[in-house]
Design a protein around this motif. Structure first.
Motif, mmCIF file in Angstrom:
data_model
loop_
_atom_site.group_PDB
_atom_site.id
_atom_site.type_symbol
_atom_site.label_atom_id
_atom_site.label_comp_id
_atom_site.label_asym_id
_atom_site.label_seq_id
_atom_site.Cartn_x
_atom_site.Cartn_y
_atom_site.Cartn_z
ATOM 1 N N ARG A 221 -27.252 38.884 48.130
ATOM 2 C CA ARG A 221 -28.390 37.983 48.308
ATOM 3 C C ARG A 221 -28.956 37.683 46.927
ATOM 4 N NH1 ARG A 221 -26.674 38.245 52.817
ATOM 5 N NH2 ARG A 221 -27.792 38.661 54.761
ATOM 6 N N VAL A 222 -29.503 36.491 46.756
ATOM 7 C CA VAL A 222 -30.288 36.167 45.569
ATOM 8 C C VAL A 222 -31.721 35.967 46.037
ATOM 9 C CG1 VAL A 222 -30.702 34.526 43.698
ATOM 10 C CG2 VAL A 222 -28.347 35.126 44.342
ATOM 11 N N ARG A 223 -32.587 36.923 45.713
ATOM 12 C CA ARG A 223 -33.990 36.858 46.106
ATOM 13 C C ARG A 223 -34.763 36.090 45.039
ATOM 14 N NH1 ARG A 223 -33.197 38.709 51.331
ATOM 15 N NH2 ARG A 223 -32.223 40.778 51.333
ATOM 16 N N ALA A 224 -35.526 35.097 45.465
ATOM 17 C CA ALA A 224 -36.184 34.185 44.536
ATOM 18 C C ALA A 224 -37.646 34.546 44.352
ATOM 19 C CB ALA A 224 -36.059 32.748 45.037
ATOM 20 N N ALA A 229 -34.757 35.504 39.472
ATOM 21 C CA ALA A 229 -33.777 35.765 40.522
ATOM 22 C C ALA A 229 -33.445 37.248 40.526
ATOM 23 C CB ALA A 229 -32.516 34.944 40.284
ATOM 24 N N ARG A 230 -33.660 37.894 41.678
ATOM 25 C CA ARG A 230 -33.271 39.300 41.824
ATOM 26 C C ARG A 230 -31.986 39.326 42.652
ATOM 27 N NH1 ARG A 230 -34.442 43.005 45.800
ATOM 28 N NH2 ARG A 230 -36.149 41.735 46.615
ATOM 29 N N VAL A 231 -30.904 39.719 42.021
ATOM 30 C CA VAL A 231 -29.589 39.681 42.653
ATOM 31 C C VAL A 231 -29.284 41.022 43.309
ATOM 32 C CG1 VAL A 231 -27.111 39.342 42.275
ATOM 33 C CG2 VAL A 231 -28.782 37.989 40.964
ATOM 34 N N GLY A 253 -24.422 31.972 35.374
ATOM 35 C CA GLY A 253 -24.330 31.098 36.539
ATOM 36 C C GLY A 253 -25.641 30.967 37.275
ATOM 37 N N VAL A 254 -26.352 32.070 37.451
ATOM 38 C CA VAL A 254 -27.611 32.027 38.183
ATOM 39 C C VAL A 254 -28.671 31.269 37.389
ATOM 40 C CG1 VAL A 254 -29.478 33.442 39.151
ATOM 41 C CG2 VAL A 254 -27.100 34.107 39.510
ATOM 42 N N GLU A 260 -35.025 30.978 35.560
ATOM 43 C CA GLU A 260 -35.260 31.253 34.145
ATOM 44 C C GLU A 260 -34.836 32.669 33.772
ATOM 45 O OE1 GLU A 260 -39.280 30.415 33.119
ATOM 46 O OE2 GLU A 260 -39.147 28.278 33.666
ATOM 47 N N GLU A 261 -34.987 33.608 34.703
ATOM 48 C CA GLU A 261 -34.626 34.995 34.439
ATOM 49 C C GLU A 261 -33.777 35.534 35.590
ATOM 50 O OE1 GLU A 261 -37.777 37.535 32.533
ATOM 51 O OE2 GLU A 261 -39.053 35.976 33.410
ATOM 52 N N VAL A 262 -32.917 36.500 35.266
ATOM 53 C CA VAL A 262 -32.024 37.086 36.266
ATOM 54 C C VAL A 262 -32.046 38.603 36.112
ATOM 55 C CG1 VAL A 262 -29.691 37.144 37.217
ATOM 56 C CG2 VAL A 262 -30.516 35.064 36.052
ATOM 57 N N THR A 263 -32.181 39.307 37.231
ATOM 58 C CA THR A 263 -32.096 40.762 37.205
ATOM 59 C C THR A 263 -31.166 41.223 38.312
ATOM 60 O OG1 THR A 263 -33.387 42.821 37.273
ATOM 61 C CG2 THR A 263 -34.100 41.054 38.727
ATOM 62 N N LEU A 264 -30.430 42.295 38.066
ATOM 63 C CA LEU A 264 -29.536 42.876 39.059
ATOM 64 C C LEU A 264 -30.216 44.101 39.662
ATOM 65 C CD1 LEU A 264 -26.722 42.921 40.429
ATOM 66 C CD2 LEU A 264 -25.953 44.388 38.551
#
Length: 282
Positions: A221-224, A229-231, A253-254, A260-264
Motif C-alpha cells: 500500500r502507499v499511504r498518502a 508517501a508511507r510505503v 518512482g513514488v 515530495e517525500e517517501v518513507t518505507l
C-alpha cells in the motif's frame, strides 16, 4: 471461461457449507453480485454462475476510488468465470460526507455503490444483491457493513462463517486464477481520516502503487500523508525492498508519481493501518 473445476479437494465441512450456499442461491432464482475482481466476490460470482447460469450477473461499480488496473482485472476475471458482467459508473466525490473522510467514509461509499448496483438489478426484476463479505471482515473497522445490512444485501460467505483462508480454498477448488491474489482495498483507504479525499490524491496514490507493481511486489500500500508517501510492503518482501537499488527505484518512482517525500514503513504491510486506533487495538 473456466472449463472445469480443479482437482483441489475441500474438507467435508467446507464442502457442506459450499453446498448450503449453492442451495440458497438456487432458491433465490436470480442474483446480482457486486463484483470487485477480488477473490471474495469472485467466489460468490462463480458459485452463482454454477447454480443460476444466465440468471447470475456481476456488476462492477466504476468510480474514482477504483484503480484502472483493478477494473481491467475485474473484466478478465468475469470472462474467466463466464458470468455476465456490467459496469456502472458513479462518483463518491459527489457526496461531501465521503470527501470529508471521517471514520464513516466507507458507509457513504457502500451506500452509494449498492444504490447504483440496485438500479441494474431493478431493470432485471432482481430483488437480491450479493457481496463477497466474509467472516474475517468482522471485528475490523467496517462501517460499509452497516450500509449493506441496511439494504439487506445477501452475504453468503459471511452468513455461513466462511473465513478468508477458506474463501481461498473455495476459489482454488473452483479453479479460479485469483485464489491466491493479495487482498485489495479502494484507493481512498490510503488517505488518513480527516484529510479530504480528492481526485488528484487518489490518482497520485494509484500512480505510486503502479511503481511497486512494476517492481513485482505483490502485497503493498502507499499511504498518502499529505505530501509524504508511507510505503508498506509485505514483511516477506521487505528484504528485497531494502536492497539499495530497489530502495532507489521505489523512492524515485513514488516521487515522480507526485509525492515530495517517501518513507518505507519497516513494520511492513498491515491491512487497515489507517483505521481508528481504538478499533485496531480491540
Amino acid at each position: 471461461m473456466r472449463e472445469q473445476e480443479s482437482t483441489y479437494r475441500l474438507s467435508p465441512e467446507l464442502a457442506a457449507r459450499r453446498a448450503a450456499i449453492e442451495a440458497e442461491m438456487a432458491e433465490l432464482g436470480q442474483l446480482v453480485v457486486a463484483f470487485s475482481g477480488g477473490v471474495d466476490s469472485a467466489v460468490v460470482a462463480a458459485l452463482a454462475t454454477g447454480v443460476l447460469g444466465e440468471r447470475a450477473m456481476a456488476v462492477t461499480a466504476v468510480s474514482e476510488t477504483l484503480a484502472g488496473r483493478e477494473l481491467e482485472e475485474a473484466r478478465e476475471l468475469a470472462a474467466e468465470i463466464g458470468i455476465r458482467h456490467e459496469l456502472i459508473e458513479f462518483s463518491e466525490l459527489d457526496d461531501e460526507r465521503f470527501r470529508e473522510n471521517t471514520p464513516s467514509r466507507c458507509f457513504f461509499c457502500q451506500s452509494m455503490r449498492f444504490d447504483e448496483i440496485a438500479k441494474i438489478a431493478a431493470s432485471l426484476d432482481c430483488e437480491m444483491l450479493a457481496s463477497g463479505t466474509n467472516a474475517s471482515d468482522l471485528g475490523d473497522h467496517r462501517p460499509g457493513l452497516k450500509a449493506m445490512a441496511a439494504r439487506k444485501v445477501y452475504q453468503p460467505l459471511l452468513a455461513h462463517g466462511v473465513h478468508k483462508d477458506e474463501v481461498r480454498e473455495l476459489a482454488r477448488a473452483l479453479g479460479l486464477s485469483v485464489w491466491d491474489k493479495p487482498a485489495k482495498a479502494c484507493l481512498s483507504s490510503r488517505i488518513p481520516h480527516g484529510l479530504e479525499v480528492t481526485r488528484e490524491r487518489l490518482r497520485r496514490v494509484e500512480r505510486a502503487e503502479e511503481v511497486l507493481h512494476a517492481l513485482e511486489f505483490r502485497q503493498f500500500r502507499v499511504r498518502a500523508h499529505g505530501e509524504l508517501a508511507r510505503v508498506e510492503i509485505a514483511a516477506d518482501e521487505l528484504a528485497r525492498a531494502l536492497e539499495p537499488g530497489a530502495l532507489q527505484r521505489i523512492a524515485t518512482g513514488v516521487r515522480q508519481a507526485g509525492f515530495e517525500e517517501v518513507t518505507l514503513d519497516l513494520m511492513g504491510f498491515r491491512s487497515g493501518s489507517l483505521n481508528p486506533v481504538k478499533e485496531r487495538n480491540r
